[in-house]
Scaffold this motif. Structure first.
Motif, PDB file in Angstrom:
ATOM      1  N   GLU A 182      34.989  39.469  47.274  1.00  0.00           N
ATOM      2  CA  GLU A 182      34.973  38.529  46.151  1.00  0.00           C
ATOM      3  C   GLU A 182      35.823  39.020  44.987  1.00  0.00           C
ATOM      4  OE1 GLU A 182      31.487  41.218  45.097  1.00  0.00           O
ATOM      5  OE2 GLU A 182      32.281  40.390  46.953  1.00  0.00           O
ATOM      6  N   VAL A 183      35.979  40.326  44.841  1.00  0.00           N
ATOM      7  CA  VAL A 183      36.823  40.889  43.782  1.00  0.00           C
ATOM      8  C   VAL A 183      38.296  40.620  44.101  1.00  0.00           C
ATOM      9  CG1 VAL A 183      37.609  43.054  42.730  1.00  0.00           C
ATOM     10  CG2 VAL A 183      35.161  42.621  43.039  1.00  0.00           C
ATOM     11  N   ILE A 184      38.695  40.946  45.325  1.00  0.00           N
ATOM     12  CA  ILE A 184      40.089  40.738  45.737  1.00  0.00           C
ATOM     13  C   ILE A 184      40.422  39.247  45.718  1.00  0.00           C
ATOM     14  CG2 ILE A 184      41.749  41.057  47.619  1.00  0.00           C
ATOM     15  CD1 ILE A 184      40.927  43.648  46.092  1.00  0.00           C
ATOM     16  N   GLN A 185      39.492  38.405  46.167  1.00  0.00           N
ATOM     17  CA  GLN A 185      39.729  36.965  46.181  1.00  0.00           C
ATOM     18  C   GLN A 185      39.886  36.411  44.767  1.00  0.00           C
ATOM     19  OE1 GLN A 185      40.258  35.111  49.081  1.00  0.00           O
ATOM     20  NE2 GLN A 185      41.033  33.653  47.561  1.00  0.00           N
ATOM     21  N   ALA A 186      39.082  36.903  43.829  1.00  0.00           N
ATOM     22  CA  ALA A 186      39.187  36.431  42.442  1.00  0.00           C
ATOM     23  C   ALA A 186      40.554  36.779  41.858  1.00  0.00           C
ATOM     24  CB  ALA A 186      38.070  37.033  41.592  1.00  0.00           C
ATOM     25  N   LEU A 187      41.064  37.961  42.168  1.00  0.00           N
ATOM     26  CA  LEU A 187      42.393  38.354  41.696  1.00  0.00           C
ATOM     27  C   LEU A 187      43.472  37.495  42.357  1.00  0.00           C
ATOM     28  CD1 LEU A 187      41.870  42.211  41.682  1.00  0.00           C
ATOM     29  CD2 LEU A 187      42.197  40.747  39.671  1.00  0.00           C
TER      30      LEU A 187
END
Length: 118
Positions: A53-58
């Motif tokens: 979810e962190v990588i996707q948000a970026l």
């Protein structure tokens, strides 16, 4: 070499310091309107938490046109693709800020000098 690749309004630039446990929702909220340019203070050589979810948000922010420049939180050091965790940022569109300080990165984004590497 750095080149201008996009124009960002100075009033829409901010700095986000990564920390263990940061969530994708936090990044998503931070990278929403009015922020169009973000200095991302990453760990070490440009590492970030690897939760999906962190990588996707970026990635979502970069895909929307938010300019994200990754710099190191360390006093000495630079962002590189030496580690898998830093490569994942580059793969989603985050621009490596090399050895720039937070002040330099913010000034370049705020003064329409958005960075990309040639």
């Amino acid at each position: 070499m750095y080149v201008i690749s996009q124009i960002v309004n100075p009033s829409s630039t901010a700095t986000l310091r990564l920390f263990p446990g940061i969530t994708g929702a936090t990044i998503k909220a931070f990278c929403s309107t009015p922020n169009r340019g973000v200095v991302l203070e990453a760990f070490g050589a440009g590492n970030a938490p690897q939760r999906p979810e962190v990588i996707q948000a970026l990635k979502d922010a970069c895909d929307r046109g938010v300019v994200i420049v990754a710099i190191s939180q360390c006093a000495k050091g630079s962002v590189s693709d030496a580690y898998e965790t830093s490569r994942s940022l580059l793969q989603v569109g985050v621009i490596p800020g090399s050895d720039m300080t937070p002040e330099v990165s913010t000034a370049l984004i705020s003064n329409d000098r958005i960075l990309s590497f040639c």
